[in-house]
Design a protein around this motif. Structure first.
Motif, mmCIF file in Angstrom:
data_model
loop_
_atom_site.group_PDB
_atom_site.id
_atom_site.type_symbol
_atom_site.label_atom_id
_atom_site.label_comp_id
_atom_site.label_asym_id
_atom_site.label_seq_id
_atom_site.Cartn_x
_atom_site.Cartn_y
_atom_site.Cartn_z
ATOM 1 N N LEU A 108 0.779 -1.204 0.074
ATOM 2 C CA LEU A 108 0.019 0.209 -0.118
ATOM 3 C C LEU A 108 0.934 1.204 0.017
ATOM 4 C CD1 LEU A 108 -3.026 -1.013 2.393
ATOM 5 C CD2 LEU A 108 -3.151 -0.512 0.261
ATOM 6 N N SER A 109 2.025 1.258 0.618
ATOM 7 C CA SER A 109 2.714 2.295 0.794
ATOM 8 C C SER A 109 3.253 2.762 -0.813
ATOM 9 C CB SER A 109 4.108 2.079 1.721
ATOM 10 O OG SER A 109 4.964 1.239 1.192
ATOM 11 N N LYS A 110 3.443 1.818 -1.667
ATOM 12 C CA LYS A 110 3.976 2.128 -2.781
ATOM 13 C C LYS A 110 2.975 2.707 -3.868
ATOM 14 C CE LYS A 110 7.554 -1.464 -2.314
ATOM 15 N NZ LYS A 110 7.884 -2.987 -2.789
ATOM 16 N N PHE A 111 1.836 2.592 -3.458
ATOM 17 C CA PHE A 111 0.708 3.025 -4.389
ATOM 18 C C PHE A 111 0.476 4.671 -4.630
ATOM 19 C CE2 PHE A 111 -1.268 -1.369 -4.352
ATOM 20 C CZ PHE A 111 -1.861 -1.408 -5.743
ATOM 21 N N GLY A 112 0.696 5.317 -3.695
ATOM 22 C CA GLY A 112 0.267 6.852 -3.665
ATOM 23 C C GLY A 112 -1.101 7.063 -3.679
ATOM 24 N N ASP A 113 -1.476 7.096 -4.960
ATOM 25 C CA ASP A 113 -2.960 7.336 -4.880
ATOM 26 C C ASP A 113 -3.665 6.102 -5.672
ATOM 27 O OD1 ASP A 113 -5.775 7.900 -5.798
ATOM 28 O OD2 ASP A 113 -5.136 9.578 -7.385
ATOM 29 N N MET A 114 -4.605 5.598 -4.913
ATOM 30 C CA MET A 114 -5.186 4.348 -4.989
ATOM 31 C C MET A 114 -6.029 4.165 -6.054
ATOM 32 S SD MET A 114 -4.421 1.773 -2.938
ATOM 33 C CE MET A 114 -5.409 0.628 -2.826
ATOM 34 N N LYS A 115 -6.283 5.491 -6.745
ATOM 35 C CA LYS A 115 -7.129 5.522 -8.058
ATOM 36 C C LYS A 115 -6.445 6.157 -9.084
ATOM 37 C CE LYS A 115 -11.421 7.285 -5.418
ATOM 38 N NZ LYS A 115 -12.016 6.015 -5.692
ATOM 39 N N GLN A 116 -5.157 5.477 -9.234
ATOM 40 C CA GLN A 116 -4.130 5.767 -10.411
ATOM 41 C C GLN A 116 -4.617 4.940 -11.635
ATOM 42 O OE1 GLN A 116 -0.118 3.995 -10.054
ATOM 43 N NE2 GLN A 116 -0.780 3.982 -7.868
ATOM 44 N N GLU A 117 -4.299 5.309 -12.625
ATOM 45 C CA GLU A 117 -4.503 4.393 -13.874
ATOM 46 C C GLU A 117 -3.699 2.909 -13.689
ATOM 47 O OE1 GLU A 117 -6.476 5.182 -16.270
ATOM 48 O OE2 GLU A 117 -7.011 6.918 -15.302
ATOM 49 N N ARG A 118 -4.338 2.279 -14.442
ATOM 50 C CA ARG A 118 -3.859 0.615 -14.580
ATOM 51 C C ARG A 118 -2.425 0.940 -15.392
ATOM 52 N NH1 ARG A 118 -7.244 -3.486 -13.261
ATOM 53 N NH2 ARG A 118 -9.432 -2.884 -12.970
ATOM 54 N N SER A 119 -1.607 -0.117 -14.712
ATOM 55 C CA SER A 119 -0.368 -0.210 -15.276
ATOM 56 C C SER A 119 0.309 -1.672 -14.958
ATOM 57 C CB SER A 119 0.620 0.728 -14.847
ATOM 58 O OG SER A 119 0.876 0.606 -13.871
ATOM 59 N N TYR A 120 1.188 -2.163 -15.619
ATOM 60 C CA TYR A 120 1.790 -3.440 -15.211
ATOM 61 C C TYR A 120 2.237 -3.250 -13.579
ATOM 62 C CZ TYR A 120 5.294 -6.951 -14.361
ATOM 63 O OH TYR A 120 5.998 -8.076 -13.996
ATOM 64 N N VAL A 121 2.767 -2.244 -13.184
ATOM 65 C CA VAL A 121 3.367 -2.128 -11.831
ATOM 66 C C VAL A 121 2.128 -2.290 -11.079
ATOM 67 C CG1 VAL A 121 4.512 -0.753 -10.035
ATOM 68 C CG2 VAL A 121 5.555 -0.752 -12.473
ATOM 69 N N THR A 122 1.114 -1.542 -11.422
ATOM 70 C CA THR A 122 -0.116 -1.476 -10.486
ATOM 71 C C THR A 122 -0.837 -2.691 -10.436
ATOM 72 O OG1 THR A 122 -0.444 1.056 -11.252
ATOM 73 C CG2 THR A 122 -2.429 -0.265 -10.020
#
Length: 237
Positions: A144-158
């Motif tokens: 969770l600490s690596k997310f930043g904004d939980m509503k960010q756009e999808r990506s491989y990392v996300t």
């Protein structure tokens, strides 16, 4: 292309012949254990399948070590074999070391869902559930600490982070009967309930529903999700 197909055919045929020779070898128990520490993946996989007993803690440790830092087929076969053994009370005590629990926690989020699924069941047989629970919470908090904004756009990392959250939440559900739900987990679910990914919201709802039976505070999480647009989330309301 033709040369590639010929090379691939020859390689597969060679592996098949090797597999036949290994199957006919009739290895003794000690030889099987020795192979589990080796580097021949094909032979190791066959030995994992053939392994039908564990004589010592050291042998169980070798088996568990194959759950990480190995090829996909080895990790998957090892997870099936560990699950087979830990279900048996005769062997269950051999898998309780904290070093092995640390490996199981890593296995929860294996890239291979079959491994994750097996490990989530494996941990239901662990005695030191407090250590296990705290280790899983650390993994979730780190993700969770690596997310930043939980509503960010999808990506491989996300997607990879969501994969980690998904299986760690599933692990929490699997050991929920032993847990005393606390505020830390409540805080975590308050964050995952806001996820952009419906699978995480679904897993959050499932976790909250189970834990609400033991701590009414978790109804707050269900209230956050009660108007969710996804039917898979709403089934836990």
């Amino acid at each position: 292309m033709e040369n590639y197909l010929e090379i691939n055919y020859d390689k597969n045929l060679k592996m098949l012949l090797q597999a036949f020779s290994y199957c006919e070898a009739n290895l003794k128990h000690e030889e099987i254990i020795n192979e589990l520490s080796g580097c021949d993946d094909l032979k190791k996989q066959l030995c994992l399948i053939e392994l039908n007993t564990l004589i010592s803690q050291a042998e169980a440790d070798i088996l568990v070590s194959n759950l990480i830092n190995q090829s996909g087929p080895i990790r998957e076969t090892a997870s099936f074999k560990i699950l087979e053994f830990i279900k048996d009370e005769k062997y269950r005590h051999l898998f309780q070391k904290r070093e092995n629990l640390d490996i199981f926690v890593k296995g929860i989020t294996d890239i291979n869902p079959s491994v994750s699924r097996n490990v989530v069941e494996i941990i239901t047989y662990i005695d030191d559930w407090k250590y296990l629970y705290n280790s899983i919470l650390i993994e979730i908090k780190t993700t969770l600490s690596k997310f930043g904004d939980m509503k960010q756009e999808r990506s491989y990392v996300t997607n990879k982070k969501n994969f980690n959250l998904y299986w760690n939440l599933e692990a929490i559900v699997s050991i929920s009967s032993k847990l005393k739900p606390d505020n830390l987990l409540l805080e975590i679910l308050s964050q995952t309930a806001l996820s952009n990914d419906y699978t995480i919201r679904e897993k959050t709802a499932k976790t909250a529903q189970v834990l609400a039976k033991k701590n009414v505070e978790f109804i707050k999480i269900l209230n956050i999700l009660k108007d969710d647009s996804n039917i898979y989330v709403l089934k836990y309301m």
